[in-house]
Scaffold this active site. Structure first.
Site, PDB file in Angstrom:
ATOM      1  N   LYS A  16      23.383   2.957  -8.078  1.00  0.00           N
ATOM      2  CA  LYS A  16      23.497   3.378  -6.681  1.00  0.00           C
ATOM      3  C   LYS A  16      22.240   2.928  -5.958  1.00  0.00           C
ATOM      4  O   LYS A  16      21.123   3.187  -6.435  1.00  0.00           O
ATOM      5  CB  LYS A  16      23.624   4.909  -6.615  1.00  0.00           C
ATOM      6  CG  LYS A  16      24.230   5.414  -5.318  1.00  0.00           C
ATOM      7  CD  LYS A  16      25.697   5.046  -5.200  1.00  0.00           C
ATOM      8  CE  LYS A  16      26.507   6.059  -4.407  1.00  0.00           C
ATOM      9  NZ  LYS A  16      27.940   5.717  -4.475  1.00  0.00           N
ATOM     10  N   THR A  63      28.804   6.008  -9.857  1.00  0.00           N
ATOM     11  CA  THR A  63      27.588   5.847  -9.043  1.00  0.00           C
ATOM     12  C   THR A  63      27.418   7.067  -8.130  1.00  0.00           C
ATOM     13  O   THR A  63      26.316   7.415  -7.756  1.00  0.00           O
ATOM     14  CB  THR A  63      27.614   4.538  -8.233  1.00  0.00           C
ATOM     15  OG1 THR A  63      28.601   4.621  -7.209  1.00  0.00           O
ATOM     16  CG2 THR A  63      27.874   3.336  -9.121  1.00  0.00           C
ATOM     17  N   ASP A  64      28.505   7.717  -7.814  1.00  0.00           N
ATOM     18  CA  ASP A  64      28.412   8.954  -7.021  1.00  0.00           C
ATOM     19  C   ASP A  64      27.665  10.042  -7.800  1.00  0.00           C
ATOM     20  O   ASP A  64      26.887  10.808  -7.219  1.00  0.00           O
ATOM     21  CB  ASP A  64      29.812   9.431  -6.630  1.00  0.00           C
ATOM     22  CG  ASP A  64      29.750  10.545  -5.597  1.00  0.00           C
ATOM     23  OD1 ASP A  64      29.309  10.273  -4.467  1.00  0.00           O
ATOM     24  OD2 ASP A  64      30.101  11.696  -5.942  1.00  0.00           O
ATOM     25  N   PHE A 165     -11.136 -22.912   6.343  1.00  0.00           N
ATOM     26  CA  PHE A 165     -10.268 -23.700   5.469  1.00  0.00           C
ATOM     27  C   PHE A 165     -10.697 -25.156   5.624  1.00  0.00           C
ATOM     28  O   PHE A 165     -10.536 -25.745   6.694  1.00  0.00           O
ATOM     29  CB  PHE A 165      -8.802 -23.483   5.868  1.00  0.00           C
ATOM     30  CG  PHE A 165      -7.820 -24.085   4.908  1.00  0.00           C
ATOM     31  CD1 PHE A 165      -7.813 -23.735   3.562  1.00  0.00           C
ATOM     32  CD2 PHE A 165      -6.877 -25.010   5.354  1.00  0.00           C
ATOM     33  CE1 PHE A 165      -6.896 -24.284   2.681  1.00  0.00           C
ATOM     34  CE2 PHE A 165      -5.948 -25.561   4.483  1.00  0.00           C
ATOM     35  CZ  PHE A 165      -5.967 -25.198   3.142  1.00  0.00           C
ATOM     36  N   ARG A 182     -12.249 -18.981  11.757  1.00  0.00           N
ATOM     37  CA  ARG A 182     -10.858 -18.747  12.171  1.00  0.00           C
ATOM     38  C   ARG A 182     -10.533 -17.278  11.941  1.00  0.00           C
ATOM     39  O   ARG A 182     -11.283 -16.542  11.304  1.00  0.00           O
ATOM     40  CB  ARG A 182      -9.882 -19.655  11.406  1.00  0.00           C
ATOM     41  CG  ARG A 182      -9.771 -19.328   9.932  1.00  0.00           C
ATOM     42  CD  ARG A 182      -8.673 -20.112   9.222  1.00  0.00           C
ATOM     43  NE  ARG A 182      -8.565 -19.683   7.828  1.00  0.00           N
ATOM     44  CZ  ARG A 182      -7.649 -20.104   6.971  1.00  0.00           C
ATOM     45  NH1 ARG A 182      -6.749 -20.987   7.342  1.00  0.00           N
ATOM     46  NH2 ARG A 182      -7.617 -19.640   5.722  1.00  0.00           N
ATOM     47  N   VAL A 237      -6.908 -18.393   1.817  1.00  0.00           N
ATOM     48  CA  VAL A 237      -6.131 -17.231   1.397  1.00  0.00           C
ATOM     49  C   VAL A 237      -6.080 -17.205  -0.134  1.00  0.00           C
ATOM     50  O   VAL A 237      -6.205 -16.144  -0.768  1.00  0.00           O
ATOM     51  CB  VAL A 237      -4.699 -17.294   1.977  1.00  0.00           C
ATOM     52  CG1 VAL A 237      -3.843 -16.159   1.433  1.00  0.00           C
ATOM     53  CG2 VAL A 237      -4.734 -17.246   3.499  1.00  0.00           C
ATOM     54  N   GLN A 238      -5.949 -18.397  -0.742  1.00  0.00           N
ATOM     55  CA  GLN A 238      -5.863 -18.478  -2.199  1.00  0.00           C
ATOM     56  C   GLN A 238      -7.085 -17.835  -2.857  1.00  0.00           C
ATOM     57  O   GLN A 238      -6.970 -17.061  -3.819  1.00  0.00           O
ATOM     58  CB  GLN A 238      -5.766 -19.952  -2.636  1.00  0.00           C
ATOM     59  CG  GLN A 238      -4.408 -20.604  -2.388  1.00  0.00           C
ATOM     60  CD  GLN A 238      -4.239 -21.226  -1.007  1.00  0.00           C
ATOM     61  OE1 GLN A 238      -4.917 -20.835  -0.043  1.00  0.00           O
ATOM     62  NE2 GLN A 238      -3.336 -22.178  -0.902  1.00  0.00           N
ATOM     63  N   ASN A 264       0.079 -16.271   5.153  1.00  0.00           N
ATOM     64  CA  ASN A 264      -0.991 -16.590   6.101  1.00  0.00           C
ATOM     65  C   ASN A 264      -0.369 -16.530   7.494  1.00  0.00           C
ATOM     66  O   ASN A 264       0.379 -17.422   7.886  1.00  0.00           O
ATOM     67  CB  ASN A 264      -1.544 -17.983   5.782  1.00  0.00           C
ATOM     68  CG  ASN A 264      -2.774 -18.319   6.603  1.00  0.00           C
ATOM     69  OD1 ASN A 264      -3.299 -17.477   7.326  1.00  0.00           O
ATOM     70  ND2 ASN A 264      -3.237 -19.551   6.488  1.00  0.00           N
ATOM     71  N   HIS A 266      -0.438 -16.862  11.178  1.00  0.00           N
ATOM     72  CA  HIS A 266      -1.335 -17.687  11.985  1.00  0.00           C
ATOM     73  C   HIS A 266      -1.573 -17.109  13.374  1.00  0.00           C
ATOM     74  O   HIS A 266      -0.650 -16.624  14.032  1.00  0.00           O
ATOM     75  CB  HIS A 266      -0.761 -19.101  12.113  1.00  0.00           C
ATOM     76  CG  HIS A 266      -0.444 -19.738  10.796  1.00  0.00           C
ATOM     77  ND1 HIS A 266      -1.399 -19.961   9.829  1.00  0.00           N
ATOM     78  CD2 HIS A 266       0.719 -20.198  10.276  1.00  0.00           C
ATOM     79  CE1 HIS A 266      -0.839 -20.526   8.770  1.00  0.00           C
ATOM     80  NE2 HIS A 266       0.446 -20.670   9.016  1.00  0.00           N
TER      81      HIS A 266
HETATM   82  O1  LIG Z   1      -6.034 -20.403   3.475  1.00  0.00           O
HETATM   83  C1  LIG Z   1      -5.231 -21.340   3.671  1.00  0.00           C
HETATM   84  N1  LIG Z   1      -4.538 -21.856   2.618  1.00  0.00           N
HETATM   85  C2  LIG Z   1      -3.659 -22.882   2.763  1.00  0.00           C
HETATM   86  O2  LIG Z   1      -3.064 -23.361   1.758  1.00  0.00           O
HETATM   87  C3  LIG Z   1      -3.477 -23.392   4.069  1.00  0.00           C
HETATM   88  N2  LIG Z   1      -2.689 -24.383   4.576  1.00  0.00           N
HETATM   89  C4  LIG Z   1      -2.909 -24.407   5.913  1.00  0.00           C
HETATM   90  O3  LIG Z   1      -2.333 -25.197   6.703  1.00  0.00           O
HETATM   91  N3  LIG Z   1      -3.820 -23.476   6.270  1.00  0.00           N
HETATM   92  C5  LIG Z   1      -4.184 -22.829   5.138  1.00  0.00           C
HETATM   93  N4  LIG Z   1      -5.054 -21.808   4.931  1.00  0.00           N
END
Ligand SMILES: O=c1[nH]c(=O)c2[nH]c(=O)[nH]c2[nH]1
Length: 309
Positions: A16, A63-64, A165, A182, A237-238, A264, A266
């Site tokens: 459920k 499921t009830d 970046f 940024r 970000v990675q 990410n 933007h």
């Molecule tokens: O932190 C980022 N990782 C990316 O892989 C990426 N690619 C992108 O266009 N901007 C960013 N920024």
């Protein structure tokens, strides 16, 4: 468990979905109230092939009935408990009561009701809805074997500087300028697997998993932002994602793996110009166009080599 059926592989489960339950508990004097709102998903792996092949429903847990069980068990829980404990309790019930059921998968999403403060004083029975959600999934076998995962959904974080970046591949399709300045915005979805491998080995401390949820959230947030003065530079970000995952595994010995999804989101620099008026708006790290699509999608998981405690 896959079964051979008329020359095919056959797997099935039933359950459920989206069973919503609210539960209120009261302090001994009845004045202070505690509440949760849960959205429960139950899925049972059971031996009930006859229902598929022979119109024989005699092995089927309706499921009830599963839905009703959520309310019965919520009623029976006289003390406040975490979503993790409730998921385990339900899973234990289904796998122990019904001989046919060998695995129960119970997922819960908790709505972030938070106690309100009025004039700085916590209200006895007033709550407001927060943003990010606590999630959990318990997979329970008849043997008592357990896989327990908890998580967070919708944790929106943003910092206005200390992000850049640079050094990425440049080719004839590349337009993005390199930057050390940024905005960085994301909505974190994370899940982490606890290393408890049986129902009997989970900590007995009341609301332990609620405390851990708050602890993990704090570590994720603190690592994303860095110290309140100065912050911490994010090269991508990675890179920030991995630091967050590492911080969780190094802080919490009972967590064996962590998964993070960090889009990410933007904030595009605004530059407006026209043939007649030249620069109307020139971007100076001040005016942005927030967007939610398209967005970058970055996700990874990190686990210990030896995940047992
Ligand atoms: O932190 C980022 N990782 C990316 O892989 C990426 N690619 C992108 O266009 N901007 C960013 N920024």
């Amino acid at each position: 468990m896959a079964k051979e059926l008329e020359g095919f592989n056959f797997e099935q489960r039933h359950g459920k979905a989206r069973v919503r339950v609210g539960r209120v508990w009261r302090s001994n004097d009845g004045r202070r109230h505690f509440m949760v709102e849960w959205n429960v998903n139950i899925s049972l792996l059971s031996n009930c092939v006859a229902a598929y092949v022979r119109d024989d429903n005699s092995d089927i847990v309706a499921t009830d009935t599963m839905k009703n069980t959520v309310y019965v068990k919520a009623k029976e829980c006289s003390e406040q408990l975490s979503a993790e404990e409730f998921a385990i309790l339900l899973g234990k019930h289904f796998t122990s009561i019904y001989p046919q059921v060998y695995t129960a998968i119970v997922k819960i999403v908790e709505k972030p009701w938070e106690r309100i403060s009025v004039n700085g004083q916590p209200h006895e029975h007033g709550f407001k809805l927060g943003s990010e959600k606590h999630t959990t999934e318990a997979i329970i076998q008849k043997s008592g074997a357990l896989q327990l995962t908890s998580g967070i959904e919708g944790l929106s974080l943003l910092k206005t500087t200390q992000s850049g970046f640079e050094g990425f591949i440049r080719d004839k399709y590349t337009a993005l300028p390199e930057t050390r300045e940024r905005m960085l915005a994301t909505e974190v979805t994370s899940s982490w697997r606890y290393s408890y491998e049986s129902v009997s080995s989970i900590p007995q401390k009341p609301l332990y998993f609620n405390d851990q949820y708050l602890n993990v959230k704090n570590v994720l947030v603190d690592t994303f932002f860095g110290p309140p003065v100065g912050g911490v530079y994010s090269a991508s970000v990675q890179s920030t994602l991995l630091q967050m995952a590492k911080a969780v595994l190094s802080r919490f010995t009972d967590i064996s793996s962590v998964q993070l999804k960090m889009p990410n989101i933007h904030f595009l620099p605004v530059n407006i110009s026209s043939k007649d008026n030249g620069n109307i708006v020139k971007f100076n790290d001040d005016v942005y166009l927030p967007t939610d699509e398209p967005h970058g999608s970055i996700e990874a998981s990190l686990s210990r080599f030896w995940s047992k405690m």
